[in-house]
Design an enzyme around this catalytic site. Structure first.
Site, PDB file in Angstrom:
ATOM      1  N   TYR A 182       0.856  -1.193   0.000  1.00 34.70           N
ATOM      2  CA  TYR A 182       0.000   0.000   0.000  1.00 34.70           C
ATOM      3  C   TYR A 182       0.900   1.255   0.000  1.00 34.70           C
ATOM      4  O   TYR A 182       2.091   1.178   0.322  1.00 34.70           O
ATOM      5  CB  TYR A 182      -0.904  -0.046   1.250  1.00 34.70           C
ATOM      6  N   ASN A 184       1.629   3.686   1.824  1.00 38.90           N
ATOM      7  CA  ASN A 184       2.445   4.162   2.957  1.00 38.90           C
ATOM      8  C   ASN A 184       3.579   3.204   3.304  1.00 38.90           C
ATOM      9  O   ASN A 184       4.349   3.458   4.228  1.00 38.90           O
ATOM     10  CB  ASN A 184       1.556   4.372   4.199  1.00 38.90           C
ATOM     11  N   LYS A 185       3.707   2.102   2.566  1.00 41.97           N
ATOM     12  CA  LYS A 185       4.667   1.066   2.953  1.00 41.97           C
ATOM     13  C   LYS A 185       6.096   1.401   2.498  1.00 41.97           C
ATOM     14  O   LYS A 185       6.310   2.314   1.706  1.00 41.97           O
ATOM     15  CB  LYS A 185       4.232  -0.278   2.373  1.00 41.97           C
ATOM     16  N   GLN A 186       7.061   0.599   2.984  1.00 48.13           N
ATOM     17  CA  GLN A 186       8.475   0.830   2.651  1.00 48.13           C
ATOM     18  C   GLN A 186       8.689   0.776   1.147  1.00 48.13           C
ATOM     19  O   GLN A 186       9.566   1.444   0.603  1.00 48.13           O
ATOM     20  CB  GLN A 186       9.364  -0.235   3.313  1.00 48.13           C
ATOM     21  N   LEU A 187       7.909  -0.060   0.466  1.00 49.59           N
ATOM     22  CA  LEU A 187       7.925  -0.171  -0.994  1.00 49.59           C
ATOM     23  C   LEU A 187       6.470  -0.159  -1.419  1.00 49.59           C
ATOM     24  O   LEU A 187       5.649  -0.853  -0.816  1.00 49.59           O
ATOM     25  CB  LEU A 187       8.588  -1.491  -1.399  1.00 49.59           C
TER      26      LEU A 187
END
Ligand SMILES: Cc1ncc(COP(=O)(O)O)c(C=O)c1O
Length: 393
Positions: A182, A184-187
């Site tokens: 999603y 907001n994730k690191q990737l």
């Protein structure tokens, strides 16, 4: 002049991502093309897992991983009440029952001893969550699962970049592990997910079930089992490949922002910071969540920050206290006291790779100010008056 807004999260997207997506658009193959296998292979290599299966979301990955682990109607799956609701929902998708157990007060992850105490003859699996990117105690869960003959599925949706004490990346310990992409994730791939696996048969099952139960050799319209549409598009896979290229840099930036927060917030009385890495485990920084001093009015803190254009969020609420789960499990307050205490006080602050030192300082100053004013109803009004603007909430 109004304060420049500071969002809770912000992805890093550049020319590489633009080119990658445009190339797919020009290729004309928008799904089930070459980018799927390429993304899976690169991701598996990165995690040190034999296989990976790309899916349309972390939630979809959890559903398919639980099915692959053999979870069926009537089974119980032990999991953390301090997680995003998707980890419990995925258990319900299997017509199984989520059984919560309390968390460790330091790491905020499912407590192995509490999980072991919750085992019944109906328990089929344990679903630990690497919450806020901090590695769950997988060696302990692997011992428990081995002794009781249970399956393990890891919710690693928040934990890309995290490492266990033995150096293995989270998701690389041969249990099915699920990542989320999603925004907001690191990737990020916008929406998306990945299941890492050590078993070729399980990969086959997941690849088939994500594509309506189609036979893996793609024989036209031969659907030999129940499946779902959990495919990840070529556009998303191309985005993921481009993001993988800059992942190390983004993780380093996230760790550096976390370090700045640690310095800036360390002096604020009563604010508890995320636990530091211990015993060789390494967090993959996802969010920066503090626990406010006991008795602080969290709603007022959020309003005071919003008055300065700073987004923040109560994160995470306890799953067993959400109305849907309350009704379903008839378990109210007091059942998982550590989780409840933490959930009551947790506040996610803005956190993203390109957050500047100055932005961190602004958040820290506003938080400190709000707490000094007792985060009483007056605080929001005073903050609004100072910024001359309207509260954003
Ligand atoms: C712990 C956890 N589990 C599961 C999910 C679900 O992932 P998705 O939103 O990609 O379905 C998330 C996503 O936020 C998460 O944080």
């Amino acid at each position: 002049m109004a304060d420049e807004p500071i969002p809770l999260a912000k992805p890093v997207l550049g020319q590489a991502e633009e080119r990658a997506v445009i190339d797919v658009l020009r290729s004309g193959q928008l799904s089930l093309g070459p980018k799927l296998g390429e993304f899976e292979a690169l991701f598996a290599e990165r995690i040190g897992a034999p296989y990976a299966s790309a899916v349309s979301s972390g939630t979809a990955g959890l559903h398919l991983a639980l099915r692959a682990a053999g979870v069926q109607a009537g089974d119980e799956v032990i999991t953390s009440p301090f997680s995003f609701v998707a980890s419990a929902n995925a258990i319900l998708y299997c017509d199984a029952t989520p059984v919560f157990a309390d968390i460790d007060p330091v790491t905020l992850n499912l407590d192995p001893a509490a999980a072991e105490a919750a085992i019944t003859p109906r328990t089929k699996a344990i679903l630990p969550v690497h919450i806020f990117g901090y590695p769950a105690d997988m060696p302990a869960f692997e011992r428990i699962a081995g002794e009781h003959g249970l399956a393990l599925v890891e919710d690693a949706c928040e934990a890309l970049g995290a490492r266990h004490a033995d150096g293995a990346p989270v998701g690389g310990r041969r249990n099915p592990a699920v990542f989320g992409f999603y925004a907001n994730k690191q990737l990020t791939t916008g929406e998306g997910g990945m299941v890492t696996l050590a078993d070729a048969k399980l990969k086959q099952q997941i690849d088939s079930e994500r594509n309506q139960g189609r036979a893996p050799d793609m024989d036209w319209l031969d659907h030999d089992r129940l499946g779902f549409n959990y495919r990840l598009s070529e556009l998303a896979c191309a985005l993921g490949i481009a993001q993988l290229d800059r992942l190390d840099e983004m993780l380093t930036q996230r760790a550096s922002v976390a370090g700045s927060y640690r310095d800036a917030l360390g002096a604020i009385d009563g604010v508890q910071l995320p636990c530091p890495d211990a015993g060789g485990d390494e967090r993959g920084w996802f969010v920066f969540v503090v626990q406010l001093p006991a008795g602080a009015d969290r709603g007022e803190v959020i309003r005071a920050l919003a008055a300065h254009g700073i987004q923040s969020k109560p994160y995470l609420p306890a799953i067993h206290l959400m109305s849907f789960y309350r009704e379903r499990t008839s378990r109210g307050e007091g059942r998982y006291p550590i989780c409840e205490r933490v959930a009551e006080r947790s506040l996610a602050l803005p956190f993203f790779p390109e957050m500047s030192e100055q932005q961190v300082q602004r958040v820290a100053a506003c938080l400190s100010d709000a707490l000094e004013r007792g985060a009483a109803p007056r605080a929001a009004g005073a903050a609004r008056a100072r910024s001359g603007g309207m509260a954003a909430s």
